[in-house]
Design a protein around this motif. Structure first.
Motif, PDB file in Angstrom:
ATOM      1  N   ASN A 115      -2.176 -29.208  10.568  1.00 39.34           N
ATOM      2  CA  ASN A 115      -2.110 -28.579  11.889  1.00 39.34           C
ATOM      3  C   ASN A 115      -0.776 -27.891  12.110  1.00 39.34           C
ATOM      4  O   ASN A 115      -0.709 -26.797  12.680  1.00 39.34           O
ATOM      5  CB  ASN A 115      -2.341 -29.632  12.981  1.00 39.34           C
ATOM      6  CG  ASN A 115      -3.753 -30.171  12.969  1.00 39.34           C
ATOM      7  OD1 ASN A 115      -4.678 -29.500  12.494  1.00 39.34           O
ATOM      8  ND2 ASN A 115      -3.940 -31.376  13.468  1.00 39.34           N
ATOM      9  N   ARG A 116       0.314 -28.524  11.655  1.00 40.68           N
ATOM     10  CA  ARG A 116       1.639 -27.924  11.816  1.00 40.68           C
ATOM     11  C   ARG A 116       1.784 -26.675  10.961  1.00 40.68           C
ATOM     12  O   ARG A 116       2.364 -25.677  11.390  1.00 40.68           O
ATOM     13  CB  ARG A 116       2.718 -28.943  11.463  1.00 40.68           C
ATOM     14  CG  ARG A 116       2.844 -30.073  12.487  1.00 40.68           C
ATOM     15  CD  ARG A 116       3.867 -31.102  12.062  1.00 40.68           C
ATOM     16  NE  ARG A 116       5.127 -30.484  11.707  1.00 40.68           N
ATOM     17  CZ  ARG A 116       5.785 -30.707  10.568  1.00 40.68           C
ATOM     18  NH1 ARG A 116       5.283 -31.543   9.680  1.00 40.68           N
ATOM     19  NH2 ARG A 116       6.928 -30.115  10.327  1.00 40.68           N
ATOM     20  N   LEU A 117       1.262 -26.711   9.749  1.00 41.59           N
ATOM     21  CA  LEU A 117       1.321 -25.534   8.891  1.00 41.59           C
ATOM     22  C   LEU A 117       0.537 -24.371   9.498  1.00 41.59           C
ATOM     23  O   LEU A 117       1.006 -23.229   9.502  1.00 41.59           O
ATOM     24  CB  LEU A 117       0.777 -25.866   7.504  1.00 41.59           C
ATOM     25  CG  LEU A 117       1.720 -26.584   6.543  1.00 41.59           C
ATOM     26  CD1 LEU A 117       0.966 -27.092   5.328  1.00 41.59           C
ATOM     27  CD2 LEU A 117       2.852 -25.655   6.102  1.00 41.59           C
ATOM     28  N   GLU A 118      -0.651 -24.674  10.003  1.00 39.52           N
ATOM     29  CA  GLU A 118      -1.463 -23.616  10.609  1.00 39.52           C
ATOM     30  C   GLU A 118      -0.811 -23.064  11.870  1.00 39.52           C
ATOM     31  O   GLU A 118      -0.833 -21.857  12.118  1.00 39.52           O
ATOM     32  CB  GLU A 118      -2.866 -24.142  10.917  1.00 39.52           C
ATOM     33  CG  GLU A 118      -3.688 -24.416   9.661  1.00 39.52           C
ATOM     34  CD  GLU A 118      -5.053 -24.971   9.977  1.00 39.52           C
ATOM     35  OE1 GLU A 118      -5.221 -25.538  11.100  1.00 39.52           O
ATOM     36  OE2 GLU A 118      -5.953 -24.845   9.132  1.00 39.52           O
ATOM     37  N   GLY A 175       4.064 -16.591   6.978  1.00 43.47           N
ATOM     38  CA  GLY A 175       2.888 -17.084   7.685  1.00 43.47           C
ATOM     39  C   GLY A 175       1.669 -17.169   6.779  1.00 43.47           C
ATOM     40  O   GLY A 175       0.915 -18.149   6.817  1.00 43.47           O
ATOM     41  N   ILE A 176       1.469 -16.151   5.955  1.00 39.54           N
ATOM     42  CA  ILE A 176       0.328 -16.154   5.029  1.00 39.54           C
ATOM     43  C   ILE A 176       0.467 -17.282   4.015  1.00 39.54           C
ATOM     44  O   ILE A 176      -0.510 -17.963   3.678  1.00 39.54           O
ATOM     45  CB  ILE A 176       0.220 -14.787   4.334  1.00 39.54           C
ATOM     46  CG1 ILE A 176      -0.156 -13.707   5.357  1.00 39.54           C
ATOM     47  CG2 ILE A 176      -0.804 -14.829   3.200  1.00 39.54           C
ATOM     48  CD1 ILE A 176      -0.040 -12.301   4.820  1.00 39.54           C
ATOM     49  N   ALA A 177       1.689 -17.490   3.513  1.00 38.49           N
ATOM     50  CA  ALA A 177       1.916 -18.565   2.543  1.00 38.49           C
ATOM     51  C   ALA A 177       1.646 -19.927   3.166  1.00 38.49           C
ATOM     52  O   ALA A 177       1.029 -20.804   2.543  1.00 38.49           O
ATOM     53  CB  ALA A 177       3.348 -18.490   2.017  1.00 38.49           C
ATOM     54  N   MET A 178       2.098 -20.147   4.409  1.00 41.44           N
ATOM     55  CA  MET A 178       1.840 -21.421   5.087  1.00 41.44           C
ATOM     56  C   MET A 178       0.349 -21.642   5.297  1.00 41.44           C
ATOM     57  O   MET A 178      -0.161 -22.753   5.121  1.00 41.44           O
ATOM     58  CB  MET A 178       2.566 -21.448   6.427  1.00 41.44           C
ATOM     59  CG  MET A 178       4.057 -21.678   6.320  1.00 41.44           C
ATOM     60  SD  MET A 178       4.831 -21.807   7.934  1.00 41.44           S
ATOM     61  CE  MET A 178       6.384 -22.591   7.495  1.00 41.44           C
TER      62      MET A 178
END
Length: 203
Positions: A115-118, A175-178
């Motif tokens: 959830n934090r990554l997203e 952002g894409i990598a996360m």
């Protein structure tokens, strides 16, 4: 970043020591700049920050530099996305090292890591989208009441345009990598859950 600085340097060289290649690149930059220079576009906002008293030739140069640097950042962003999908980054047959690939992300902090990554991915992508619009407005507000920005010096023009196009692209890439890492973690959890269910079923 290197490619943007290199292309802008060649464009600036067309003014001092023109060659067929630099003139072609300069013409390409002008065409891209005029194409992207529409109302409320990032390029238009950059052009509006430059003093119009310097003449149309200088404004056209700034427009060309902004246009080609923005186009390079978009192309590199597309290449980055294709490399992630085609190369299956970061899963290359070895374990993923969070500390190495995301050094400022603390997976041990509170909350579910997916959830934090997203959430962080969405924030970075949103900032990457807004930054090309916000940076010229912030610069214009910060320089209100003092001498307007000219960008007459080629070195200042090159590094200003490179930073303006690179920072948003880097946030997009982060952002894409996360998002990709979150996707991999979710998939790994699903596979682990299925494996655990199969083990209990056969126990």
């Amino acid at each position: 970043m290197f490619l943007t600085v290199f292309v802008l340097a060649l464009m600036a060289r067309a003014e001092a020591a023109p060659s067929h290649f630099t003139l072609l690149l300069h013409a390409l930059g002008q065409a891209i700049g005029e194409l992207i220079d529409f109302p409320y576009s990032p390029v238009r906002l950059v052009v509006l920050t430059v003093s119009a008293d310097l003449g149309e030739v200088h404004v056209a140069l700034v427009r060309a530099a902004a246009g080609i640097s923005y186009m390079v950042s978009l192309l590199m962003l597309a290449v980055f996305v294709l490399m992630i999908r085609a190369g299956h980054w970061p899963a290359r047959g070895s374990s993923f090292n969070v500390w190495l690939n995301l050094p400022t992300f603390d997976p041990t902090a509170g909350g579910d890591v997916v959830n934090r990554l997203e959430r962080d991915a969405r924030i970075n992508i949103a900032l990457g989208f807004l930054l090309p619009f916000l940076m010229p407005a912030v610069v214009q507000a910060a320089t209100s009441g003092i001498a307007p920005i000219t960008l007459e010096n080629p070195q200042v023009l090159i590094w200003t345009m490179a930073a303006w196009s690179f920072l948003p692209a880097s946030l997009f890439m982060r952002g894409i990598a996360m998002g990709r890492v979150a996707e991999l973690i979710r998939e790994q959890r699903r596979l682990s859950g299925e494996a655990e269910e199969n083990r209990l079923a056969h126990a």
